[in-house]
Write an enzyme that holds these catalytic residues in place. Structure first.
Site, PDB file in Angstrom:
ATOM      1  N   HIS A  89      50.107  19.868  55.356  1.00 42.46           N
ATOM      2  CA  HIS A  89      49.972  20.155  53.924  1.00 42.46           C
ATOM      3  C   HIS A  89      51.195  19.634  53.162  1.00 42.46           C
ATOM      4  O   HIS A  89      51.081  19.048  52.080  1.00 42.46           O
ATOM      5  CB  HIS A  89      49.848  21.661  53.677  1.00 42.46           C
ATOM      6  CG  HIS A  89      48.768  22.318  54.469  1.00 42.46           C
ATOM      7  ND1 HIS A  89      49.003  23.341  55.351  1.00 42.46           N
ATOM      8  CD2 HIS A  89      47.428  22.083  54.534  1.00 42.46           C
ATOM      9  CE1 HIS A  89      47.874  23.721  55.901  1.00 42.46           C
ATOM     10  NE2 HIS A  89      46.898  22.962  55.430  1.00 42.46           N
ATOM     11  N   CYS A 144      29.534  31.578  62.687  1.00 42.57           N
ATOM     12  CA  CYS A 144      30.158  30.588  61.800  1.00 42.57           C
ATOM     13  C   CYS A 144      29.794  30.840  60.343  1.00 42.57           C
ATOM     14  O   CYS A 144      30.420  30.267  59.465  1.00 42.57           O
ATOM     15  CB  CYS A 144      29.679  29.174  62.119  1.00 42.57           C
ATOM     16  SG  CYS A 144      30.117  28.572  63.730  1.00 42.57           S
ATOM     17  N   HIS A 153      51.485  24.203  56.811  1.00 41.94           N
ATOM     18  CA  HIS A 153      52.140  23.514  57.928  1.00 41.94           C
ATOM     19  C   HIS A 153      52.549  22.108  57.477  1.00 41.94           C
ATOM     20  O   HIS A 153      52.361  21.726  56.314  1.00 41.94           O
ATOM     21  CB  HIS A 153      51.266  23.510  59.186  1.00 41.94           C
ATOM     22  CG  HIS A 153      49.936  22.828  59.028  1.00 41.94           C
ATOM     23  ND1 HIS A 153      49.811  21.481  58.800  1.00 41.94           N
ATOM     24  CD2 HIS A 153      48.675  23.317  59.097  1.00 41.94           C
ATOM     25  CE1 HIS A 153      48.532  21.173  58.721  1.00 41.94           C
ATOM     26  NE2 HIS A 153      47.816  22.277  58.885  1.00 41.94           N
ATOM     27  N   LYS A 212      46.446  24.614  62.001  1.00 42.39           N
ATOM     28  CA  LYS A 212      46.690  26.010  62.393  1.00 42.39           C
ATOM     29  C   LYS A 212      45.625  26.462  63.384  1.00 42.39           C
ATOM     30  O   LYS A 212      45.898  27.221  64.286  1.00 42.39           O
ATOM     31  CB  LYS A 212      46.654  26.908  61.154  1.00 42.39           C
ATOM     32  CG  LYS A 212      47.901  26.804  60.318  1.00 42.39           C
ATOM     33  CD  LYS A 212      49.027  27.660  60.870  1.00 42.39           C
ATOM     34  CE  LYS A 212      50.285  27.410  60.060  1.00 42.39           C
ATOM     35  NZ  LYS A 212      51.447  28.133  60.505  1.00 42.39           N
ATOM     36  N   LYS A 216      44.758  16.086  65.317  1.00 41.21           N
ATOM     37  CA  LYS A 216      45.232  16.457  63.988  1.00 41.21           C
ATOM     38  C   LYS A 216      45.970  17.785  64.077  1.00 41.21           C
ATOM     39  O   LYS A 216      45.449  18.747  64.646  1.00 41.21           O
ATOM     40  CB  LYS A 216      44.013  16.591  63.068  1.00 41.21           C
ATOM     41  CG  LYS A 216      44.362  17.045  61.672  1.00 41.21           C
ATOM     42  CD  LYS A 216      43.091  17.251  60.863  1.00 41.21           C
ATOM     43  CE  LYS A 216      43.413  17.842  59.505  1.00 41.21           C
ATOM     44  NZ  LYS A 216      42.378  18.729  59.001  1.00 41.21           N
ATOM     45  N   HIS A 248      30.326  28.993  69.097  1.00 38.46           N
ATOM     46  CA  HIS A 248      30.255  30.368  69.611  1.00 38.46           C
ATOM     47  C   HIS A 248      29.467  30.496  70.897  1.00 38.46           C
ATOM     48  O   HIS A 248      29.487  31.541  71.540  1.00 38.46           O
ATOM     49  CB  HIS A 248      29.657  31.287  68.537  1.00 38.46           C
ATOM     50  CG  HIS A 248      30.568  31.460  67.362  1.00 38.46           C
ATOM     51  ND1 HIS A 248      30.560  30.590  66.297  1.00 38.46           N
ATOM     52  CD2 HIS A 248      31.552  32.356  67.124  1.00 38.46           C
ATOM     53  CE1 HIS A 248      31.495  30.956  65.424  1.00 38.46           C
ATOM     54  NE2 HIS A 248      32.113  32.023  65.915  1.00 38.46           N
ATOM     55  N   CYS A 298      24.223  29.815  62.342  1.00 37.07           N
ATOM     56  CA  CYS A 298      25.064  30.588  63.258  1.00 37.07           C
ATOM     57  C   CYS A 298      25.759  31.677  62.455  1.00 37.07           C
ATOM     58  O   CYS A 298      26.519  31.371  61.530  1.00 37.07           O
ATOM     59  CB  CYS A 298      26.110  29.698  63.932  1.00 37.07           C
ATOM     60  SG  CYS A 298      27.337  30.678  64.827  1.00 37.07           S
ATOM     61  N   CYS A 344      24.933  27.742  69.332  1.00 36.99           N
ATOM     62  CA  CYS A 344      25.988  27.214  68.472  1.00 36.99           C
ATOM     63  C   CYS A 344      27.059  26.584  69.362  1.00 36.99           C
ATOM     64  O   CYS A 344      27.500  27.200  70.328  1.00 36.99           O
ATOM     65  CB  CYS A 344      26.601  28.351  67.649  1.00 36.99           C
ATOM     66  SG  CYS A 344      28.199  27.914  66.936  1.00 36.99           S
TER      67      CYS A 344
HETATM   68  N1  MSP Z   1      40.795  23.269  50.033  1.00 42.62           N
HETATM   69  C1  MSP Z   1      40.457  21.956  50.495  1.00 42.62           C
HETATM   70  C2  MSP Z   1      40.843  20.921  49.479  1.00 42.62           C
HETATM   71  C3  MSP Z   1      40.242  21.093  48.137  1.00 42.62           C
HETATM   72  S1  MSP Z   1      40.757  19.882  47.017  1.00 42.62           S
HETATM   73  C4  MSP Z   1      39.786  20.071  45.712  1.00 42.62           C
HETATM   74  C5  MSP Z   1      41.166  21.686  51.818  1.00 42.62           C
HETATM   75  N2  MSP Z   1      42.220  22.420  52.068  1.00 42.62           N
HETATM   76  S2  MSP Z   1      43.120  22.324  53.395  1.00 42.62           S
HETATM   77  O1  MSP Z   1      44.183  23.264  53.193  1.00 42.62           O
HETATM   78  O2  MSP Z   1      42.309  22.517  54.543  1.00 42.62           O
HETATM   79  O3  MSP Z   1      43.624  20.874  53.498  1.00 42.62           O
HETATM   80  C6  MSP Z   1      44.306  20.333  52.437  1.00 42.62           C
HETATM   81  C7  MSP Z   1      44.857  18.998  52.773  1.00 42.62           C
HETATM   82  O4  MSP Z   1      45.755  19.084  53.851  1.00 42.62           O
HETATM   83  C8  MSP Z   1      43.813  17.962  53.152  1.00 42.62           C
HETATM   84  O5  MSP Z   1      44.094  16.803  52.392  1.00 42.62           O
HETATM   85  C9  MSP Z   1      44.057  17.710  54.588  1.00 42.62           C
HETATM   86  O6  MSP Z   1      43.805  16.386  54.929  1.00 42.62           O
HETATM   87  C10 MSP Z   1      45.550  17.984  54.659  1.00 42.62           C
HETATM   88  N3  MSP Z   1      45.928  18.201  56.020  1.00 42.62           N
HETATM   89  C11 MSP Z   1      45.664  19.261  56.818  1.00 42.62           C
HETATM   90  N4  MSP Z   1      46.130  18.984  58.071  1.00 42.62           N
HETATM   91  C12 MSP Z   1      46.707  17.743  58.071  1.00 42.62           C
HETATM   92  C13 MSP Z   1      47.447  17.002  58.986  1.00 42.62           C
HETATM   93  N5  MSP Z   1      47.628  17.401  60.216  1.00 42.62           N
HETATM   94  N6  MSP Z   1      48.011  15.838  58.552  1.00 42.62           N
HETATM   95  C14 MSP Z   1      47.932  15.421  57.234  1.00 42.62           C
HETATM   96  N7  MSP Z   1      47.247  16.096  56.358  1.00 42.62           N
HETATM   97  C15 MSP Z   1      46.459  17.159  56.791  1.00 42.62           C
HETATM   98  O7  MSP Z   1      40.742  20.807  52.543  1.00 42.62           O
END
Ligand code: MSP
Length: 539
Positions: free
Chosen positions: A34, A143, A31, A317, A314, A166, A140, A163
């Site tokens: 990322h 979870c 999204h 998904k 924030k 849940h 849990c 939890c």
């Molecule tokens: N897999 C771990 C990271 C491992 S690094 C060795 C992870 N993955 S994630 O897919 O959940 O998130 C990856 C990155 O996306 C994180 O830096 C997280 O902050 C960023 N973001 C996810 N949602 C976000 C927003 N809404 N806004 C900005 N960045 C955000 O964590």
């Protein structure tokens, strides 16, 4: 089963400017959140490439752990099948679509990663940094996670606790785990932060980490034995490595750790780890401690970006606010997308996305200020000089102001984007220059000067159009890291390719050297850089 390797090598031996993104969980599709970090990393690396540096940009995917295993189960496929599908159908195509020029893409299920991870943890185990201990706590099953007593809700009886997610009773579970002696590293980390004040940015992130470490660190449970989708511990295969300890190592396994010493010496330590602020502690506390334990150098900087927010939360998904980048690029185009988030939100702070704000910036900054300038100048060189760029023979103070403005903009953008990762500030400096050039044309009124057919009049007209075209030459170079497609089109319309070579080969060091675009160059009216937007699609 290991996924196909994707690993490219470099001939260069100079020490590299090595930039990383977090590796993303592939339980779902990407999204905006990322894409935000990945675009920022791409702009940073393209900027440093144009500084003539040896740059390496790494991104990838985090594929182990319960979250992914369960998603795969729910979809009736193996975890590896799930990961392969998401990586190939969602993640890699998005990065290609957004013009991300990463040099490598690491997947934690690749053998080049898992083999090295096993060696790394074996080494820590041999050094006595890992020990076997027990963990017991409220668990849990929904979870698949230990809960902290403080977060539980009261149940039907005094002994029962629920939890919070849940709303079902938790069980008391006892498990044997392996622990990393993280607690021993608190003082060493604090010394390191003090000696390297730029290690964590922005200042708010640095302060948060300092406060956290000052409170004292607990040892870290680094293994799980209740599921098996992970890297087995080499000395006890009933356990898989905790997904974070596995994932963090991607930054060294992709850089040739344990496999290619020359390459590793060139790339490591990383210049910048870009991370979201929610994963700061993993990168600024746990990862440096693991590296210290292994006797490896620490990354030079960890820079945390804020969150993209929707409705004050924030974007994610899991709360169904994850907007797909293609929903925006299909309307605004890829270049404007890359521009908008970096321009509108100061890097490091949270920011909200709004369709209205995006539309307003697109129209005023990209289409009017920048796009119109490019098309007006090309049209006038076409109309008055049949497309052959005239020489500037009558330059005066007005032209000098443009030359000076460029020098200022280039220096400021280089400092802000290249050093401070202040993308908004750097882009603003470049657009100040675009505004200055627009103001210059408004004042000089070349369309009026054109009516003066005297030699002097024609020399003025030539000078004004040369100045504007040369200013656009520099603008294309400065904006290329942010908007490579539009900048490339502008470069082509200025006929710069023939005299100056490829746009990506233009350096920041020479961008403000006035007069690089030679007179006589063929200027053509190219595509409109930022066409008028269609109506907003119905949501
Ligand atoms: N897999 C771990 C990271 C491992 S690094 C060795 C992870 N993955 S994630 O897919 O959940 O998130 C990856 C990155 O996306 C994180 O830096 C997280 O902050 C960023 N973001 C996810 N949602 C976000 C927003 N809404 N806004 C900005 N960045 C955000 O964590």
């Amino acid at each position: 089963m290991a996924a196909t390797e994707d690993h490219t090598t470099t001939e260069a031996t100079r020490s590299a400017y090595y930039v990383t993104t977090p590796i993303y969980y592939v339980n779902d599709r990407p999204h905006l959140g990322h894409a935000y970090t990945t675009v920022a990393g791409d702009v940073l690396t393209r900027w440093h490439r144009q500084r003539g540096e040896n740059v390496w940009y790494l991104t990838g995917t985090d594929e182990h752990g319960q979250k992914i295993m369960r998603t795969a189960e729910a979809n009736g496929v193996t975890p590896q099948e799930w990961c392969d599908k998401l990586v190939e159908e969602a993640w890699k195509p998005l990065w290609q679509h957004l013009n991300i020029a990463n040099d490598d893409f690491i997947r934690t299920t690749q053998q080049r990663h898992t083999d090295r991870v096993q060696e790394f943890v074996q080494d820590l185990h041999d050094k006595g940094e890992i020990y076997k201990g027990g963990y017991s706590g409220p668990y849990c099953v929904g979870c698949e996670e230990y809960k902290l007593p403080g977060e539980l809700l009261p149940g039907a009886t005094e002994d029962e606790k629920l939890c919070p997610i849940h709303k079902r009773p938790v069980e008391w579970l006892e498990e044997e785990n392996y622990f990393f002696r993280l607690s021993a590293y608190g003082p060493k980390l604090l010394d390191f932060y003090a000696a390297n004040p730029d290690f964590i940015a922005p200042a708010s992130a640095r302060n948060e980490v300092l406060r956290f470490v000052e409170q004292g660190l607990q040892d870290l449970s680094i293994s799980r034995s209740t599921f098996n989708w992970g890297v087995p511990l080499p000395w006890d295969e009933k356990h898989v490595l905790y997904v974070w300890v596995d994932a963090l190592q991607n930054y060294i396994t992709a850089a040739g750790y344990g496999a290619d010493p020359e390459r590793f010496a060139e790339l490591w330590p990383a210049s910048v780890h870009l991370v979201g602020k929610d994963i700061l502690r993993f990168h600024a506390v746990i990862w440096p401690a693991m590296l210290m334990a292994a006797g490896l150098p620490l990354p030079k900087r960890v820079v945390a970006n804020g969150w993209l927010m929707v409705g004050g939360e924030k974007m994610s998904k899991s709360n169904l606010t994850g907007i797909s980048p293609t929903d925006l690029t299909s309307h605004f185009g890829v270049d404007a997308y890359r521009y908008y988030f970096l321009r509108a939100i100061p890097f490091g702070t949270d920011g909200s996305f709004s369709w209205e704000d995006f539309t307003a910036r697109y129209t005023s900054e990209l289409a009017n200020d920048f796009g119109n300038l490019a098309s007006r100048v090309a049209a006038m060189v076409g109309k008055y000089f049949e497309g052959a760029l005239p020489a500037a023979t009558a330059a005066g103070p007005a032209e000098q102001a443009v030359v000076d403005g460029l020098a200022r903009a280039a220096a400021e953008a280089d400092r802000k984007i290249g050093e401070e990762l202040d993308f908004a500030g750097g882009i603003a400096a470049i657009f100040e220059f675009v505004k200055l050039v627009n103001g210059y044309l408004t004042e000089q009124e070349p369309w009026k000067v054109a009516k003066d057919t005297s030699e002097e009049g024609q020399a003025r007209l030539a000078t004004i159009l040369y100045t504007a075209a040369e200013a656009l030459r520099a603008t294309a170079v400065l904006l290329n890291p942010v908007m490579p497609t539009a900048s490339g089109k502008l470069w082509e319309s200025l006929g710069a390719q023939d005299s100056l070579g490829a746009l990506a080969d233009q350096t920041i060091a020479t961008v403000a050297d006035w007069g690089r675009l030679p007179a006589g160059t063929t200027v053509t009216k190219g595509d409109i850089l930022f066409p008028r937007l269609e109506e907003k699609p119905a949501s």
